[in-house]
Every structure is written in C-alpha cells, then in structure tokens.
Write an enzyme that holds these catalytic residues in place. Sequence first.
Site, PDB file in Angstrom:
ATOM      1  N   THR A 151       9.184  57.137  42.970  1.00 28.29           N
ATOM      2  CA  THR A 151       9.557  56.672  41.626  1.00 28.29           C
ATOM      3  C   THR A 151       9.455  54.852  41.603  1.00 28.29           C
ATOM      4  OG1 THR A 151      10.721  58.606  41.030  1.00 28.29           O
ATOM      5  CG2 THR A 151      10.990  56.745  39.778  1.00 28.29           C
ATOM      6  N   VAL A 180      10.116  68.596  35.949  1.00 26.65           N
ATOM      7  CA  VAL A 180      10.722  67.233  36.035  1.00 26.65           C
ATOM      8  C   VAL A 180      11.724  67.047  36.982  1.00 26.65           C
ATOM      9  CG1 VAL A 180      11.920  65.939  34.326  1.00 26.65           C
ATOM     10  CG2 VAL A 180      10.489  67.239  33.101  1.00 26.65           C
ATOM     11  N   ASP A 182      14.464  63.940  38.911  1.00 24.35           N
ATOM     12  CA  ASP A 182      15.662  63.256  38.473  1.00 24.35           C
ATOM     13  C   ASP A 182      15.058  62.022  37.826  1.00 24.35           C
ATOM     14  OD1 ASP A 182      14.447  62.113  41.265  1.00 24.35           O
ATOM     15  OD2 ASP A 182      15.821  60.592  40.678  1.00 24.35           O
ATOM     16  N   THR A 202      15.046  57.025  44.068  1.00 23.67           N
ATOM     17  CA  THR A 202      13.736  57.578  44.310  1.00 23.67           C
ATOM     18  C   THR A 202      13.711  58.675  45.438  1.00 23.67           C
ATOM     19  OG1 THR A 202      11.428  57.021  44.798  1.00 23.67           O
ATOM     20  CG2 THR A 202      13.172  55.624  45.906  1.00 23.67           C
ATOM     21  N   GLY A 203      12.790  59.499  45.487  1.00 21.68           N
ATOM     22  CA  GLY A 203      12.893  60.478  46.587  1.00 21.68           C
ATOM     23  C   GLY A 203      12.637  61.860  45.808  1.00 21.68           C
ATOM     24  N   GLY A 205      13.361  64.428  44.010  1.00 24.91           N
ATOM     25  CA  GLY A 205      14.139  64.542  42.511  1.00 24.91           C
ATOM     26  C   GLY A 205      14.937  65.982  42.629  1.00 24.91           C
TER      27      GLY A 205
END
Length: 315
Positions: A151, A180, A182, A202-203, A205
């Site tokens: 992200t 969807v 995080d 980020t990573g 989710g």
Amino acid sequence: MKWAIIGTWRMSLEGIIAATEILKHGGDSGDAVEEAVKIVEDFPLYKSVGYGGLPNENCEVELDAAFMDGDTLSFGAVGGIRDFKNPVSIARKLSHEKFNIFLVGSGAEEYAHKNGFERKNMLTDRAKKIWEKRVKEIYEKNLSPYDGHDTVGVVCLDKKGHMTAATSTSGLFMKKRGRVGDSPICGSGLYVDSQVGGAVATGLGEDIMKGCLSYEAVRLMESGIDPQTAAEKAVFNFSEKLRQRSGKAGAISLVCINNKGEWGVGTNVEFSFVVATDDSMPKVYLAHPENGRVICEEASEEWLQEYQRKITSPV
C-alpha cells in the site's frame, strides 16, 4: 511551525517530492497528501497501486483508498472500486460527507460518476501479462496465488499544524473478488489526529486489521511515547501476539509522524520508506528489524538503481 511528510515504500518518492513543493510554500497538508498519492496511483509501473495495479483472480483491478483529516477527524474511503482514476481523490471527497463516508463496489463507482471523477480502464497490458504469467505458474508449479500487497500510505504535517493521512492500493494480487484489506479501514490502514500525530500501515491486510495498528501507534504517541518507539511497539507487540495465537505473523510495516514533525518506523520485514521535512530533502530509507528495534539507513545508490531496474524489466 515545522512541516514533515512520510510515505511507505520507495514508490512514494516522486509523490513526496511534489508534495514537498506544496508544503514548503505554506500549502495545506490535505492537498499535499492527495497529490503525493495521486502521483503513485498514476504511475503504471507501480504494480500494487492505481493504474497498472495487479488484478484479482478474475483479472479485474479493484482499488481501495482512504483519506483522513486530523483536525476534524473526518474520514472517507472506497473499497473494490473499478474503472475510476485516482480513488484517493474520491475518498477525500467522501470525507466531506456527513453520512455514507465509506462506499464499496458499484456504490462507490456510482458516487464517483455522479461527482464527475474520471473513468479509466485501470488494467494495463503489463499488469495483464503478469496476471497471465501467475496463473500459469499456479497451474504448473502448484504455487500460492497470493503475492504483492504494498500500500502507498502518506502522513503529513503542514506549517499550520494541520495533519492528514491517505492510503491507496490494488490489494492482494490474485485476491478474491470483493476482498478488502486494512488500507481503507479507519484505525487499521491509517489514522491521524492533528493534536497528536498520524500513522499509516502496509503489508498483509488480513493481519494488520486485526490489531488496528495505525490507531495503536497514535494512541501510544498520545501517551507521551516518541514516534519511533510507538511504531516499534505497535508492530512488534502485535506481531508477537499473532505468533503466540496463530503461529505466524504476516509482513507488517508502519510509518508515523507526531504533531512536532518527528517521525518513526516499525516493521517486521525489510521495508523502504520516504521522508521529507523542513530541514531535510526527500530521501529513501531502508528499515529492518534487529533485536527488538528497527534499524534505518539511507538507501544506497546501488539499491536505488537495482530498484529501478527491477520495476522496468520486461515481464
């Protein structure tokens, strides 16, 4: 008043350079954050965000984005939106609404259309080739389909003390339709309070959203903890909890800034990020966990060249 801006991954560099021009001339952090993320969304070689983002299992590009204002705590987000350029701008528009601030799928697309946002096919030929190659690998080598979940997240403080945050992503490569993570979820992918600070994550989710990590980092800063320690505690403590409860923790990285312009980074993997402040030009840094701390160093010229070679190499 000091200004500062921080973004996840090397891909945020060009956007932060543009945002810096807004901030150093006294511009608003909301404009700076939106511009920074839009530049990442528009660049086709960044395969986890916007135009050229990697598609889901049906070869559809579904995008998630969010925007938050730290003065008012206003928030807007879209999930699973297709065929619209710059979902971060749609999310910012939604943050001005009193109701219906998080829209998904066809509802988000209808809102974007009614409000004059630009339609665009976000699937590039390059992304389609990567998808086709992955489908073949899954079939021939029995590989896991999931790969790539980076992200772009940006947190910003302007000269007036106004703080904002934004995120944008195409999500997990080969994800199920409608998945969807995080990134567009308030408190998980992002959180900002101008009286305290802000954070973006980020990573993976599916793991990040279990810990509401962006809110946790801001909560720790509000308790008086400096941004670096807050970011480390948020990431390391929750990673350890996941390992204890389920045996493993996915990749998790988090960047944050407090309302003084001090920044911090937490990560359980090697991770790149970009920072600019009123006394430091935009720079790319590398971070990695080591003995309960995060070690940060400026990216070498060799690393930057290898990054450029990698993203431009043929599929």
